[in-house]
Each structure stands twice: as C-alpha cells, then as structure tokens.
Design a protein around this motif. Structure first.
Motif, PDB file in Angstrom:
ATOM      1  N   ALA A   1      -1.492  39.845  10.064  1.00 28.66           N
ATOM      2  CA  ALA A   1      -2.273  40.377  10.685  1.00 28.66           C
ATOM      3  C   ALA A   1      -2.520  41.802   9.546  1.00 28.66           C
ATOM      4  O   ALA A   1      -2.719  42.717   9.587  1.00 28.66           O
ATOM      5  CB  ALA A   1      -1.926  41.279  11.219  1.00 28.66           C
ATOM      6  N   GLY A   2      -1.409  41.394   7.951  1.00 29.92           N
ATOM      7  CA  GLY A   2      -1.680  41.987   6.977  1.00 29.92           C
ATOM      8  C   GLY A   2      -3.130  42.424   6.603  1.00 29.92           C
ATOM      9  O   GLY A   2      -4.401  41.841   7.072  1.00 29.92           O
ATOM     10  N   SER A   3      -3.561  43.671   6.088  1.00 27.96           N
ATOM     11  CA  SER A   3      -5.199  44.559   5.731  1.00 27.96           C
ATOM     12  C   SER A   3      -6.073  43.605   5.726  1.00 27.96           C
ATOM     13  O   SER A   3      -7.382  43.917   5.740  1.00 27.96           O
ATOM     14  CB  SER A   3      -4.866  45.736   5.704  1.00 27.96           C
ATOM     15  N   LEU A   4      -5.407  42.699   3.801  1.00 27.11           N
ATOM     16  CA  LEU A   4      -6.486  42.157   3.712  1.00 27.11           C
ATOM     17  C   LEU A   4      -6.513  40.231   3.137  1.00 27.11           C
ATOM     18  O   LEU A   4      -7.077  40.306   2.865  1.00 27.11           O
ATOM     19  CB  LEU A   4      -6.569  42.672   2.312  1.00 27.11           C
ATOM     20  N   ASP A   5      -5.717  39.866   5.449  1.00 25.46           N
ATOM     21  CA  ASP A   5      -5.577  38.526   4.899  1.00 25.46           C
ATOM     22  C   ASP A   5      -6.969  38.012   5.221  1.00 25.46           C
ATOM     23  O   ASP A   5      -7.168  38.480   6.323  1.00 25.46           O
ATOM     24  CB  ASP A   5      -4.795  38.434   5.319  1.00 25.46           C
ATOM     25  N   THR A   6      -7.080  36.753   4.609  1.00 26.69           N
ATOM     26  CA  THR A   6      -8.588  36.030   5.062  1.00 26.69           C
ATOM     27  C   THR A   6      -8.487  35.618   6.503  1.00 26.69           C
ATOM     28  O   THR A   6      -7.465  34.968   6.736  1.00 26.69           O
ATOM     29  CB  THR A   6      -8.414  35.361   3.638  1.00 26.69           C
ATOM     30  N   GLN A   7      -9.767  35.994   7.249  1.00 28.32           N
ATOM     31  CA  GLN A   7      -9.801  35.295   8.646  1.00 28.32           C
ATOM     32  C   GLN A   7     -10.789  33.913   8.436  1.00 28.32           C
ATOM     33  O   GLN A   7     -11.726  33.470   7.424  1.00 28.32           O
ATOM     34  CB  GLN A   7     -10.386  35.758   9.287  1.00 28.32           C
ATOM     35  N   TYR A   8      -9.973  32.685   8.935  1.00 27.34           N
ATOM     36  CA  TYR A   8     -10.628  31.503   8.776  1.00 27.34           C
ATOM     37  C   TYR A   8     -10.869  30.982  10.366  1.00 27.34           C
ATOM     38  O   TYR A   8     -10.434  31.337  10.621  1.00 27.34           O
ATOM     39  CB  TYR A   8      -9.579  30.765   8.174  1.00 27.34           C
ATOM     40  N   PHE A   9     -12.718  30.432  10.380  1.00 26.26           N
ATOM     41  CA  PHE A   9     -12.935  30.328  11.550  1.00 26.26           C
ATOM     42  C   PHE A   9     -13.427  29.214  11.623  1.00 26.26           C
ATOM     43  O   PHE A   9     -13.279  28.153  10.860  1.00 26.26           O
ATOM     44  CB  PHE A   9     -14.296  30.889  11.427  1.00 26.26           C
ATOM     45  N   GLY A  10     -12.857  29.079  12.920  1.00 26.61           N
ATOM     46  CA  GLY A  10     -13.380  27.628  14.062  1.00 26.61           C
ATOM     47  C   GLY A  10     -14.502  27.361  13.610  1.00 26.61           C
ATOM     48  O   GLY A  10     -15.453  28.188  13.592  1.00 26.61           O
TER      49      GLY A  10
ATOM     50  N   TYR B   1     -14.100  36.560  18.451  1.00 23.90           N
ATOM     51  CA  TYR B   1     -15.386  36.672  18.296  1.00 23.90           C
ATOM     52  C   TYR B   1     -16.549  35.996  19.138  1.00 23.90           C
ATOM     53  O   TYR B   1     -16.159  34.999  20.144  1.00 23.90           O
ATOM     54  CB  TYR B   1     -15.970  36.267  16.559  1.00 23.90           C
TER      55      TYR B   1
ATOM     56  N   LEU C   1     -16.307  32.533  18.815  1.00 20.71           N
ATOM     57  CA  LEU C   1     -15.763  32.933  17.673  1.00 20.71           C
ATOM     58  C   LEU C   1     -14.415  32.775  17.416  1.00 20.71           C
ATOM     59  O   LEU C   1     -14.181  33.544  18.326  1.00 20.71           O
ATOM     60  CB  LEU C   1     -16.233  32.693  16.684  1.00 20.71           C
TER      61      LEU C   1
ATOM     62  N   PHE D   1     -16.354  41.702  17.343  1.00 19.03           N
ATOM     63  CA  PHE D   1     -15.222  41.748  17.801  1.00 19.03           C
ATOM     64  C   PHE D   1     -15.196  41.193  18.774  1.00 19.03           C
ATOM     65  O   PHE D   1     -15.215  42.362  19.387  1.00 19.03           O
ATOM     66  CB  PHE D   1     -14.113  42.258  16.444  1.00 19.03           C
TER      67      PHE D   1
ATOM     68  N   TYR E   1      -7.631  40.330  18.984  1.00 22.51           N
ATOM     69  CA  TYR E   1      -6.838  39.577  18.364  1.00 22.51           C
ATOM     70  C   TYR E   1      -5.340  39.978  18.300  1.00 22.51           C
ATOM     71  O   TYR E   1      -4.755  40.791  19.175  1.00 22.51           O
ATOM     72  CB  TYR E   1      -6.994  40.469  16.726  1.00 22.51           C
TER      73      TYR E   1
ATOM     74  N   TYR F   1      -7.491  35.946  15.988  1.00 22.26           N
ATOM     75  CA  TYR F   1      -8.840  36.619  16.157  1.00 22.26           C
ATOM     76  C   TYR F   1     -10.363  35.888  17.700  1.00 22.26           C
ATOM     77  O   TYR F   1     -10.498  34.545  16.896  1.00 22.26           O
ATOM     78  CB  TYR F   1      -9.841  37.146  14.954  1.00 22.26           C
TER      79      TYR F   1
END
Lengths: 115, 110
Positions: A98-107, A35, A91, A45, A48, A33
């Motif tokens: 891309a599952g609906s509740l998978d946690t997104q980890y940011f750089g 942002y 970001l 956003f 993605y 993703y």
C-alpha cells in the motif's frame, strides 16, 4: 504471470436482491482496491485493504455495501438490497504494497446490471 | 477538494496525426500522477507514473509530461490500435486511493 481476475464477468439481478462479486489479486500483492465505474466516467474509489483489514472504506456509498478479505488474498464485495442505481462496472485492483506510489493493476471488472 | 479534469472528452485523429491529451488537477499535495489506457469492456491498463513537475516518460508513441497544475499525454504519429479511452488519476498526499478523471476517448482513423 496471472493478472487480477474477477468473477463473474457479468451479473444481472433484480432490484432488492443480494449479490457478491469476487476479486483474485496478483499473487503476492498485499494491497487490494475496489472501484466502481459508471458509463462515461472514470473509476470511483470504494474501499482498500492492506492485508486482511479494510484500511480505508470512505468510498463505500452506504451501508448496503460491504467488502471482506478474510485471508489477505481473495476479496468479496457484497451488495445488499440492490438498487437500479448500483448498476455499473465494479473494478478490482491490486498493488505490491500500500506504499504511496505502488502501481495499481486492474482486473477486467464485473458488469452489474440491476433490473 | 481534490479534482481531476481531462480534456477533450473525445478526440478523433487521422492515422499519423499527432496530438495531446490534457489532465488538469487540484490536489492537497500530489504524491503521483498516473496514466492508464482502457479498451472497451476491459479494465484500465497501466501506462505511466509521474512524480514531480518537469518529469517526462515515454513508451512507444506515447510521452507523458507533468507540471504543477497539469499533465499532458502526447501521441506521436498515432495508429488505429491506439484507439482507446485514456484515463488520468492522481494520488493525493493524505490517502492511498486514486482520484480519476472521466477520461479522453481517442479514435484514430486509418
């Protein structure tokens, strides 16, 4: 393990120039993703990817913005004819799927300044 | 339209002074609500995911709760190292991106 990395950390350019921002996701993460975060605001956003394809690019503000992920790993956000209003922190985040509740980890982000 | 509103915008606490941050949301079906912490010059760091009303999650001095209209992030006996911006985000039913609030900037004084 290694997290999401982004390069460069800072980019200063002049109005009208072209820039490329790079994102290296967590190994094995298929979803990526982009942002944009302006000062004092939450991330907004842009686009993605699921694998190599852009699954949703509805957040790209106009056709000066484009992103690719040719091999399903590293992604590049490209901005043509930059404008002062493009100045922000860009970001990147990745998630296992891309599952609906998978946690997104940011750089850590790339701070873009357009003079 | 999906909206996320966080309050207050900024909060200053003395060390040990407990408080709560609020995240109000309107979405077309909620798949998940997320809390992140963001330090200056860094990317957001994941804290919690809440899926349904009534759910609670805890981590050290932080506890997140969820109702049908809002989420609270409770901070118990905060320390100066808890100073950061706390971001709330929702995932609506109809897409995979997250909609973020503007954040609450927390300062904890020793």
């Amino acid at each position: 393990g290694a997290g999401v990395s982004q390069t460069p950390s800072n980019k200063v350019t002049e109005k009208g120039k072209y820039v490329e921002l790079r994102c290296d996701p967590i190994s094995g993460h298929t979803a990526l993703y982009w942002y944009r975060q302006s000062l004092g605001q939450g991330p907004e956003f842009l686009i993605y990817f699921q694998g190599t394809g852009a699954a949703d690019d509805s957040g790209l503000p106009n056709d000066r913005f484009f992103a690719v992920r040719p091999e399903g790993s590293v992604s590049t956000l490209k901005i043509q004819r930059t404008e002062r209003g493009d100045s922000a922190v860009y970001l990147c985040a990745s998630s296992l799927t891309a599952g609906s509740l998978d946690t997104q980890y940011f750089g850590p982000g790339t701070r873009l300044t357009v003079l | 339209e999906d909206q996320v509103t966080q309050s207050p915008e900024a909060l200053r606490l003395q060390e040990g002074e407990s408080s709560s941050l609020n995240c109000s949301y309107t979405v077309s079906g909620l798949r998940g609500l997320f809390w992140y912490r963001q330090d200056p010059g860094k990317g957001p760091e994941f804290l919690f995911t809440l899926y349904s009303a009534g759910e609670e999650k805890e981590k050290e001095r932080l506890k997140a709760t969820l109702t049908k209209k809002e989420s609270f992030l409770h901070i118990t006996a905060p320390k100066p190292e808890d100073s950061a911006t706390y971001l709330c985000a929702v995932k609506p039913n109809n897409n995979n991106d997250m909609r973020f609030g503007a954040g609450t900037r927390l300062t904890v004084k020793p």
